[in-house]
Motif scaffolding. Sequence first.
Motif, PDB file in Angstrom:
ATOM      1  N   ILE A 514     -18.402 -16.758 -47.478  1.00 60.06           N
ATOM      2  CA  ILE A 514     -17.799 -15.814 -48.431  1.00 60.06           C
ATOM      3  C   ILE A 514     -17.150 -14.643 -47.701  1.00 60.06           C
ATOM      4  N   ASP A 515     -16.690 -14.884 -46.509  1.00 59.71           N
ATOM      5  CA  ASP A 515     -15.931 -13.866 -45.777  1.00 59.71           C
ATOM      6  C   ASP A 515     -16.707 -12.554 -45.671  1.00 59.71           C
ATOM      7  N   CYS A 516     -18.016 -12.655 -45.402  1.00 53.85           N
ATOM      8  CA  CYS A 516     -18.798 -11.427 -45.278  1.00 53.85           C
ATOM      9  C   CYS A 516     -18.566 -10.763 -43.923  1.00 53.85           C
ATOM     10  N   LYS A 517     -17.991 -11.514 -42.997  1.00 56.41           N
ATOM     11  CA  LYS A 517     -17.601 -11.003 -41.676  1.00 56.41           C
ATOM     12  C   LYS A 517     -18.774 -10.730 -40.735  1.00 56.41           C
ATOM     13  N   THR A 518     -19.962 -11.118 -41.130  1.00 60.01           N
ATOM     14  CA  THR A 518     -21.120 -10.870 -40.267  1.00 60.01           C
ATOM     15  C   THR A 518     -20.916 -11.520 -38.901  1.00 60.01           C
ATOM     16  N   CYS A 519     -20.519 -12.766 -38.903  1.00 55.92           N
ATOM     17  CA  CYS A 519     -20.364 -13.494 -37.639  1.00 55.92           C
ATOM     18  C   CYS A 519     -19.305 -12.817 -36.772  1.00 55.92           C
ATOM     19  N   GLU A 520     -18.197 -12.460 -37.413  1.00 57.56           N
ATOM     20  CA  GLU A 520     -17.091 -11.843 -36.677  1.00 57.56           C
ATOM     21  C   GLU A 520     -17.554 -10.550 -36.018  1.00 57.56           C
ATOM     22  N   ARG A 521     -18.354  -9.769 -36.742  1.00 60.57           N
ATOM     23  CA  ARG A 521     -18.803  -8.491 -36.205  1.00 60.57           C
ATOM     24  C   ARG A 521     -19.790  -8.668 -35.067  1.00 60.57           C
ATOM     25  N   PHE A 522     -20.613  -9.700 -35.153  1.00 61.62           N
ATOM     26  CA  PHE A 522     -21.673  -9.846 -34.153  1.00 61.62           C
ATOM     27  C   PHE A 522     -21.206 -10.530 -32.871  1.00 61.62           C
ATOM     28  N   CYS A 523     -20.149 -11.296 -32.919  1.00 60.21           N
ATOM     29  CA  CYS A 523     -19.759 -12.070 -31.734  1.00 60.21           C
ATOM     30  C   CYS A 523     -19.467 -11.135 -30.571  1.00 60.21           C
ATOM     31  N   PRO A 524     -20.219 -11.239 -29.475  1.00 60.03           N
ATOM     32  CA  PRO A 524     -20.002 -10.314 -28.354  1.00 60.03           C
ATOM     33  C   PRO A 524     -18.705 -10.606 -27.614  1.00 60.03           C
ATOM     34  N   ASP A 525     -18.113 -11.756 -27.841  1.00 62.86           N
ATOM     35  CA  ASP A 525     -16.875 -12.088 -27.136  1.00 62.86           C
ATOM     36  C   ASP A 525     -15.663 -12.107 -28.057  1.00 62.86           C
ATOM     37  N   PHE A 526     -15.802 -11.544 -29.233  1.00 63.20           N
ATOM     38  CA  PHE A 526     -14.684 -11.484 -30.195  1.00 63.20           C
ATOM     39  C   PHE A 526     -14.036 -12.859 -30.342  1.00 63.20           C
ATOM     40  N   SER A 527     -14.858 -13.885 -30.405  1.00 64.73           N
ATOM     41  CA  SER A 527     -14.313 -15.232 -30.401  1.00 64.73           C
ATOM     42  C   SER A 527     -14.166 -15.836 -31.792  1.00 64.73           C
ATOM     43  N   LEU A 528     -14.561 -15.108 -32.824  1.00 63.71           N
ATOM     44  CA  LEU A 528     -14.507 -15.702 -34.153  1.00 63.71           C
ATOM     45  C   LEU A 528     -13.433 -15.019 -34.982  1.00 63.71           C
ATOM     46  N   SER A 529     -12.697 -15.824 -35.730  1.00 61.06           N
ATOM     47  CA  SER A 529     -11.804 -15.222 -36.715  1.00 61.06           C
ATOM     48  C   SER A 529     -11.961 -15.965 -38.029  1.00 61.06           C
ATOM     49  N   ILE A 530     -12.031 -15.176 -39.066  1.00 61.20           N
ATOM     50  CA  ILE A 530     -12.261 -15.760 -40.383  1.00 61.20           C
ATOM     51  C   ILE A 530     -10.913 -15.979 -41.060  1.00 61.20           C
ATOM     52  N   ILE A 531     -10.752 -17.148 -41.597  1.00 61.56           N
ATOM     53  CA  ILE A 531      -9.540 -17.422 -42.362  1.00 61.56           C
ATOM     54  C   ILE A 531      -9.937 -17.301 -43.826  1.00 61.56           C
ATOM     55  N   ARG A 532      -9.512 -16.196 -44.404  1.00 58.67           N
ATOM     56  CA  ARG A 532      -9.969 -15.891 -45.742  1.00 58.67           C
ATOM     57  C   ARG A 532      -9.320 -16.816 -46.751  1.00 58.67           C
ATOM     58  N   ASN A 533     -10.156 -17.349 -47.602  1.00 65.41           N
ATOM     59  CA  ASN A 533      -9.645 -18.183 -48.671  1.00 65.41           C
ATOM     60  C   ASN A 533      -9.076 -17.279 -49.750  1.00 65.41           C
ATOM     61  N   LEU A 534      -7.790 -17.401 -49.996  1.00 63.81           N
ATOM     62  CA  LEU A 534      -7.148 -16.487 -50.944  1.00 63.81           C
ATOM     63  C   LEU A 534      -7.423 -16.896 -52.377  1.00 63.81           C
ATOM     64  N   LYS A 535      -7.958 -18.095 -52.553  1.00 64.44           N
ATOM     65  CA  LYS A 535      -8.140 -18.611 -53.908  1.00 64.44           C
ATOM     66  C   LYS A 535      -8.951 -17.633 -54.747  1.00 64.44           C
ATOM     67  N   ALA A 536     -10.078 -17.244 -54.284  1.00 63.36           N
ATOM     68  CA  ALA A 536     -10.906 -16.381 -55.120  1.00 63.36           C
ATOM     69  C   ALA A 536     -11.886 -15.612 -54.268  1.00 63.36           C
ATOM     70  N   ARG A 537     -11.610 -14.342 -54.097  1.00 63.33           N
ATOM     71  CA  ARG A 537     -12.535 -13.414 -53.452  1.00 63.33           C
ATOM     72  C   ARG A 537     -13.174 -13.914 -52.159  1.00 63.33           C
ATOM     73  N   GLY A 538     -12.459 -14.666 -51.424  1.00 68.59           N
ATOM     74  CA  GLY A 538     -12.983 -15.084 -50.116  1.00 68.59           C
ATOM     75  C   GLY A 538     -14.001 -16.204 -50.179  1.00 68.59           C
ATOM     76  N   VAL A 539     -14.386 -16.634 -51.366  1.00 65.98           N
ATOM     77  CA  VAL A 539     -15.335 -17.746 -51.452  1.00 65.98           C
ATOM     78  C   VAL A 539     -14.654 -18.989 -50.891  1.00 65.98           C
ATOM     79  N   GLY A 540     -15.357 -19.680 -50.013  1.00 70.85           N
ATOM     80  CA  GLY A 540     -14.755 -20.872 -49.419  1.00 70.85           C
ATOM     81  C   GLY A 540     -13.872 -20.542 -48.229  1.00 70.85           C
ATOM     82  N   SER A 541     -14.054 -19.352 -47.636  1.00 68.09           N
ATOM     83  CA  SER A 541     -13.314 -19.028 -46.418  1.00 68.09           C
ATOM     84  C   SER A 541     -13.811 -19.904 -45.273  1.00 68.09           C
ATOM     85  N   SER A 542     -13.070 -19.882 -44.177  1.00 71.29           N
ATOM     86  CA  SER A 542     -13.547 -20.657 -43.031  1.00 71.29           C
ATOM     87  C   SER A 542     -13.426 -19.817 -41.765  1.00 71.29           C
ATOM     88  N   VAL A 543     -14.084 -20.293 -40.725  1.00 68.68           N
ATOM     89  CA  VAL A 543     -14.175 -19.515 -39.498  1.00 68.68           C
ATOM     90  C   VAL A 543     -13.626 -20.346 -38.347  1.00 68.68           C
TER      91      VAL A 543
END
Lengths: 570, 383
Positions: A514-543
């Motif tokens: 749900i695009d909470c960004k927890t993973c993105e914030r915690f990654c010490p190597d800035f290796s994650l990017s979330i692809i926000r699902n525009l359909k509805a409030r980020g539900v079903g986003s992917s990383v």
Amino acid sequence: MTTKITLTQIDQYPEVPSSWGGMEWNKTGSWRFLMPVFSPRPSPCSRECPLQNNIPEMMALLADGDTAGATLALALENPFPAVLGRVCPAFCTEACNRDRFDERVSIRAVERLLGNEALKKHPDLPKRKATGKSVAIVGSGPAGLSTARFLALLGYAVTVFEREEAPGGVLRLGIPPYRLPRDILDSCIDAIRRLGVDIRTGVSIGTDIILTDLEKDFDAVFAAPGAHRSLDVDLGGYTGIGVLSGLSFLADVFRGTIDSVTGEYAVIGGGNTALDAARTILRLGGSPHIYYRRSRDEMPAFTDEIEEAREEDIPISYLTAPVGLTEKKGRLAMTLITMELGEEDASGRRRPVQISGSEREVCVDRVITAVGEAEDFSFMGTDGDKKDPVSILDAEGVLLGGDAGGGRRTVADAAAAGKRAAIMIDARLSGRPAPEATERMTFSRWLEERPAPEGDPVAFEDIQTAYFKKSDAYRLQKTDPHMRSGDFSEVTAGPTERDAAAEAARCFVCGTCIDCKTCERFCPDFSLSIIRNLKARGVGSSVRVDEDFCKGCGICARECPRGVIVMKTP
Amino acid sequence: MKQLLEGNHAVSMGVLRSRVQVIPAYPITPQTHISELLAQFASDGTMDARYIKVESEHSAMAACIGAATAGARTFTATSSQGLALMHELLHWAAGGRLPIVMACVNRTLGAPWNIWNDQSDSMSQRDTGWLQFYCEDNQDCVDSVLLAYAVAERVFTPAMIILDAFILSHTTEAVDVPDEMTADRFLPPLNNPHAIDLDSPRAFSPVVAPDHFTEVKYRQFDAARRALTVIDEENRRFKEIFGRSYSSIETYRTDGAETIIAACGAVCGTIRAAVDRLREEKTPVGMLKVRTFRPFPSELITDAVSGVSTVFVLDKSVIPGQGGPLAQEIRAALYDANKRPRVIGAVAGLGGRDITVDLICEAIRGLEKTKDTPQPFFLGMKK
Ligand code: SF4
Ligand code: SF4
């Protein structure tokens, strides 16, 4: 962006070890021996729901204030959430991961609210354009209605044949209005009609129209005749009057043929039909008493029903079975015997064994038998009496489903069988390969031609509970047992939109990003990017994981609150 | 104006006058009074500082590193096991060139369990890259905080001020606490040019590969070496403003001395009295106080003892398998000297045992007898 800085002399070095040059040169990905894999997975609740309702998505949307989006997410998989939100035993909630945290999420209460919303607002369901093909459905119970609804969405002209005067099958003639108010049922059926489904009532297949004619006139036939034949109880060979099957008693009441009763009723059985019959008798003015040959633990009726019957002071005698019945001065003398539980039988329950010498007699006015129901194949005409009607239907290419189709007999299972039948028929008529029998195909995946998500459902151990606060589950309000047993008004009151949203906010949203960004914030190597699902409030986003820099430390997998990231060997 | 202050509170007053901005700390005996008073200052507004409660000393130093990297003047205090727990981050703070000041209230290290004073905790951290200043009295405690910041912030190296547990930390003396204005004159607000600057983003203490690591370490080494000069300069500035002076080493009655007793910390006060008594007995002794232990003032020490026949080193900690750390360093410093006095290493005062004037005098009187005993010898140990 990397700046190339050349250092050749000691005084070019900064006083403190720091770099303006960026760290892109250091491809930490080469250290990795495990790889985080973005793995959206089924939630245990969805997995246990016969309909595979998309519970995490609906919860996330509702909690976020998007009631309409939540309603649509639910209605996509669930043909009549207002019905199931009331009568389903909630297999989903049984499996809820929140159980080991505080209390399971009251999913059914949320479903009920969204079901009511769906009836009010009619979500804009995706509908394929007309295929020009037609399907006939025998029976307008939950399986038949569900098939009709999904086939209509898939672009088929659907005609449902119902032998009763009103549609609904067991929903109308089996389930009492205090559990399923008739205006709700009527609205649900109207919603299906609005999709273009033609429901013809008072038409009995096998009598008015023969099955082979249907097969000729339609491109496909689905039969959901239900299980309406009550199994007999041996009452010491008694064949006189005063004994009724629970099913036919309930049907008579709900058709309006019976509107009041008096006297003492012995109800034999421990399933929902027995409980419904007893509670209906109470509401019509009679005095019911339930006799069940096993103990409370083996009772097949839903826990809620047993609980509510108990609140209504309906006596239940466990480990008690009738062995004889005779007429006595215009009443019935019933001989009862006490049972004890012996070895396990084929159903895994312990077999009740009579304790000889424990016989005793009670006097009643009527006996209602409700010890189980059998399928009704009368729509096949004389074929229905043959030894194996199912293989005859198979041979003719008629799909069978619902209570007559085998398996667990609940409204949710029937509705799920209907959805599956719709998909199978669409596969057959459109030439698409049908899903495997074991595949848990959802309607939206079938429509969008998406593959099934892989992996086991998210386990409690996969949830990072540090991100959640403990809270109490929402509980349905019940009306006073002594007030409610005088009429057929609904026993429970559903949640308000606010209650439902608050309950939805308790959901962990297992397995769905749900695009909470927890993973993105915690990654010490800035290796994650979330692809926000525009359909509805980020539900079903992917990383997306940057393989050049992800060193496989696993922090993202550990921190993802909902178990969406899994560490795997590359 | 003088105030009666215990050594711990003298440190707190030094921190107050240094206008420290961030204080992450974790309590441990005998340090706790320092951070308690600072917590009170921070909460009642006496200090414009952020006091951070942490769950361990390791975290305390981690928070110091963060605050100092951001450019805040940062302080913490600890003792014994707490200091040992910080070990990894002491290296990180020094390698990161962060001018953090920490008070270490000397308490021995277990096992076995003991809460009393010796110097084994600070001595065991002598190679982490921190500057180390050993205090002799409570006035020294206040002043050392200010001096430590003055030096640390010029050489971008963290500094530890060290005071003996109970002997200083819990003992009250009359102390002259500098007034705010004078203190501000000596120690202006920190403006660290190497702190985080959002307009010039950098990676701090990043991965440095073999092709640059030596140079980066050399800069750290060089800064610590330069610190001796900076200490001298700052001490002179301090003396101009406050009239008091704290040079890296101090000698007492060494004129004509044949034996010099060397030590660090509060025991130097006791040694002064012993020297006085021995001089009355016509024994030609003097004292060498090593105030700055890191960087080690080798040349100053060599000069100070040149011409004496014996240096009697009193260590309040012992390195098993080696000896006393101060004796070890002094021996190493003297190796290159033209005239090398004999160095006798003694260990005393472990785990809080008192070192008395009598004990020192007896040791010096019997010096000739101890010539051939294996070193270090343990002063006052039961036979
Ligand atoms: S927490 Fe939510 S998604 Fe997870 S099992 Fe319970 S209801 Fe389903
Ligand atoms: S941490 Fe949040 S954003 Fe990342 S995968 Fe899990 S749910 Fe998605």
